[in-house]
Design an enzyme around this catalytic site. Structure first.
Site, short mmCIF file in Angstrom:
data_model
loop_
_atom_site.label_atom_id
_atom_site.label_comp_id
_atom_site.label_asym_id
_atom_site.label_seq_id
_atom_site.Cartn_x
_atom_site.Cartn_y
_atom_site.Cartn_z
N LYS A 42 0.84 -1.21 0.00
CA LYS A 42 0.00 0.00 0.00
C LYS A 42 0.87 1.25 0.00
CE LYS A 42 -3.25 0.04 3.19
NZ LYS A 42 -4.00 -0.27 4.43
N LYS A 85 2.68 2.23 2.36
CA LYS A 85 2.54 2.87 3.67
C LYS A 85 3.59 2.28 4.60
CE LYS A 85 -2.12 4.54 4.43
NZ LYS A 85 -3.22 4.60 5.40
N1 C2G Z 1 -10.62 7.45 8.41
C1 C2G Z 1 -11.62 8.39 8.68
N2 C2G Z 1 -11.27 9.66 8.98
C2 C2G Z 1 -9.96 10.04 9.02
C3 C2G Z 1 -8.95 9.09 8.76
C4 C2G Z 1 -9.31 7.79 8.45
O1 C2G Z 1 -12.82 8.07 8.65
N3 C2G Z 1 -9.65 11.34 9.31
C5 C2G Z 1 -11.03 6.08 8.08
C6 C2G Z 1 -10.59 5.66 6.68
O2 C2G Z 1 -11.52 6.11 5.70
C7 C2G Z 1 -10.58 4.13 6.81
C8 C2G Z 1 -10.19 3.91 8.29
O3 C2G Z 1 -10.41 5.17 8.96
O4 C2G Z 1 -11.90 3.62 6.60
C9 C2G Z 1 -8.75 3.49 8.46
O5 C2G Z 1 -7.94 4.47 7.85
P1 C2G Z 1 -6.48 4.00 7.32
O6 C2G Z 1 -5.77 3.28 8.40
O7 C2G Z 1 -5.84 5.17 6.64
O8 C2G Z 1 -6.94 2.92 6.22
P2 C2G Z 1 -6.42 2.75 4.73
O9 C2G Z 1 -4.95 2.87 4.66
O10 C2G Z 1 -7.28 3.59 3.89
O11 C2G Z 1 -6.70 1.17 4.53
O12 C2G Z 1 -8.06 -2.54 1.99
C10 C2G Z 1 -8.40 -1.27 2.47
C11 C2G Z 1 -7.26 -0.60 3.15
O13 C2G Z 1 -6.62 -1.46 4.07
C12 C2G Z 1 -7.77 0.65 3.87
#
Ligand code: C2G
Length: 144
Positions: free
Chosen positions: A44, A46
């Protein structure tokens, strides 16, 4: 028993994550979080500050979370929905309409919840990083 599933890295846990998990749990009775492993995070692009085990422990301490499972690849979601008898997959609105989740619609409901404005792991890292003084001078950007 309505079963909810969500996915994410959840690094440097913040109130945007917590609000997402709280609202996801409110849609049912049992919330499963598929947590991106360190290896999957590489796919990803990340680099999480906390490793998988630490991020898992932090999520398990949240009252809304009932089970944490590993997210190891992009292709496990349909199998996860079947294996865990999931009724609703919930994601933040930054994923709205994304094929990776739209393909789940024949198997379960897919709900996108409004992303929490003003907070993100990237923002936290950036601002904390800038506060490391260079040559004794704080690198805090002046407020425009
Ligand atoms: N999120 C949110 N508000 C934020 C930051 C994050 O609602 N200010 C939500 C994201 O939309 C996601 C969840 O929190 O639904 C987790 O965020 P991340 O850890 O950044 O997830 P991500 O890297 O987008 O991983 O297969 C899908 C991926 O693994 C999603």
């Amino acid at each position: 028993m309505k079963r909810i599933l969500t996915y994410g890295t959840f690094d440097l846990l913040h109130y945007g994550h917590i609000r997402l998990l709280k609202r996801a749990k409110e849609l049912g009775d049992y919330l499963i979080v598929a947590l991106s492993t360190d290896e999957f995070n590489k796919l990803k692009n990340k680099k999480a500050y906390h490793n998988y085990e630490t991020r898992k422990k932090m999520l398990e301490a949240i009252r809304y979370v009932d089970l944490v499972i590993p997210e190891e690849n992009w292709n496990q979601k349909i199998n996860d929905v079947k294996e865990y008898h999931v009724d609703i997959v919930v994601m933040g609105s930054d994923w709205e309409g994304n094929e990776k989740f739209e393909i789940l619609k024949p198997y379960c409901e897919v709900v996108y919840l409004k992303r929490t404005e003003g907070i993100s792991t990237t923002k936290i890292k950036k601002e904390l990083g800038l506060q490391n003084p260079i040559n004794g001078v704080d690198q805090i950007p002046e407020v425009k």
